[in-house]
Design a protein around this motif. Sequence first.
Motif, short mmCIF file in Angstrom:
data_model
loop_
_atom_site.label_atom_id
_atom_site.label_comp_id
_atom_site.label_asym_id
_atom_site.label_seq_id
_atom_site.Cartn_x
_atom_site.Cartn_y
_atom_site.Cartn_z
N GLU A 28 0.87 -1.14 0.12
CA GLU A 28 -0.01 0.07 0.08
C GLU A 28 0.92 1.28 0.04
N LEU A 29 2.31 1.10 0.29
CA LEU A 29 2.89 2.43 0.50
C LEU A 29 3.15 2.90 -1.10
N LYS A 30 3.19 4.38 -1.09
CA LYS A 30 3.53 5.03 -2.39
C LYS A 30 4.87 5.33 -2.35
N SER A 31 5.87 4.28 -2.45
CA SER A 31 7.46 4.46 -2.37
C SER A 31 7.81 3.92 -3.57
N PRO A 32 9.02 4.24 -4.26
CA PRO A 32 9.64 3.79 -5.08
C PRO A 32 9.66 2.07 -4.97
N ILE A 33 9.95 1.40 -5.94
CA ILE A 33 9.68 -0.17 -6.17
C ILE A 33 11.00 -0.66 -5.32
N ILE A 34 12.07 -0.09 -5.47
CA ILE A 34 13.33 -0.58 -4.95
C ILE A 34 13.12 -0.45 -3.46
N SER A 35 12.62 0.65 -2.74
CA SER A 35 12.33 0.71 -1.43
C SER A 35 11.41 -0.26 -1.09
N ARG A 36 10.18 -0.59 -1.45
CA ARG A 36 9.33 -1.43 -1.45
C ARG A 36 9.87 -2.85 -1.33
N SER A 37 10.77 -3.01 -2.17
CA SER A 37 11.44 -4.49 -2.38
C SER A 37 12.15 -4.83 -1.43
N ILE A 38 13.21 -3.96 -0.90
CA ILE A 38 13.92 -3.87 0.13
C ILE A 38 13.15 -4.05 1.56
N LEU A 39 12.01 -3.51 1.74
CA LEU A 39 11.10 -3.83 2.81
C LEU A 39 10.54 -5.01 2.82
N CYS A 40 10.17 -5.61 1.65
CA CYS A 40 9.43 -6.52 1.41
C CYS A 40 10.34 -8.00 1.71
N TYR A 41 11.68 -8.02 1.34
CA TYR A 41 12.60 -9.13 1.39
C TYR A 41 13.41 -9.08 2.62
N GLY A 42 13.72 -7.78 2.78
CA GLY A 42 14.55 -7.42 4.13
C GLY A 42 14.16 -7.97 5.42
N ILE A 43 12.85 -7.88 5.55
CA ILE A 43 12.09 -8.08 6.60
C ILE A 43 12.51 -9.63 7.15
N TRP A 44 12.42 -10.43 6.12
CA TRP A 44 12.90 -11.82 6.52
C TRP A 44 14.23 -12.08 7.20
N LEU A 45 14.93 -11.06 7.09
CA LEU A 45 16.15 -11.34 8.03
C LEU A 45 15.99 -11.08 9.51
N VAL A 46 14.81 -10.29 9.83
CA VAL A 46 14.56 -9.91 11.19
C VAL A 46 14.48 -11.15 12.23
N PRO A 47 13.76 -12.21 11.78
CA PRO A 47 13.66 -13.40 12.57
C PRO A 47 14.74 -14.34 12.49
N LEU A 48 15.55 -14.20 11.37
CA LEU A 48 16.41 -15.17 10.95
C LEU A 48 17.90 -14.85 11.62
N LEU A 49 18.19 -13.48 11.52
CA LEU A 49 19.64 -13.20 11.95
C LEU A 49 19.81 -13.53 13.71
N PRO A 50 18.80 -13.18 14.48
CA PRO A 50 19.04 -13.58 15.85
C PRO A 50 18.93 -15.05 16.01
N ILE A 51 18.20 -15.82 15.38
CA ILE A 51 18.15 -17.15 15.63
C ILE A 51 19.55 -17.97 15.21
N ALA A 52 19.89 -17.55 14.15
CA ALA A 52 21.36 -17.79 13.60
C ALA A 52 22.40 -17.60 14.57
N LEU A 53 22.32 -16.28 14.91
CA LEU A 53 23.34 -15.83 15.90
C LEU A 53 23.40 -16.66 17.33
N TYR A 54 22.23 -16.98 17.74
CA TYR A 54 21.93 -17.61 19.03
C TYR A 54 22.39 -19.27 18.74
N GLU A 55 21.83 -19.57 17.81
CA GLU A 55 22.26 -21.10 17.41
C GLU A 55 23.78 -21.50 17.20
#
Length: 162
Positions: A28-55
Amino acid sequence: MKKRWLMYIIIGVIFGIFDFYYQEFIQELKSPIISRSILCYGIWLVPLLPIALYESKISLSRRNTSIASLLTWSISIISYYMFLAIDLMFIGRESRMEMHISNYLDPYFWSNWKSVFYGQVLGGIIEWILVAVVGGFIIGCLVNFIYTDLTKKITHFKERMS
């Protein structure tokens, strides 16, 4: 099963449901496609990085870290698409009300559901599960490598300074 592995699964389920709504918000954001792509795919690192670091910290095993990462992402993918089915059937979307369970008497209801389930739900899982497995494995390996390598260098540096 150790408690931490159960936590990785629970985090994956919760993140998949969260991402379902998050992706709608981002689109729904009215932002450039590159910004939305970074937000769409970058969010997937949020749960993964702490789990990988903890493990990495707990097991010091590259294999365990990679498996924890790919498990979390895979469960998230499955959770996302299964929640899509639940959303269509029980919550309802204005644009897809023909899929809501209240329309079960419609002669095309079950054939529509079969098409949506195989096309969108299972199709989406199959499409993205490879990304989850390969990407999760690679990121798990990288995080573990960085963590163990940096830990060794810091320890070596401290020993030299003492």
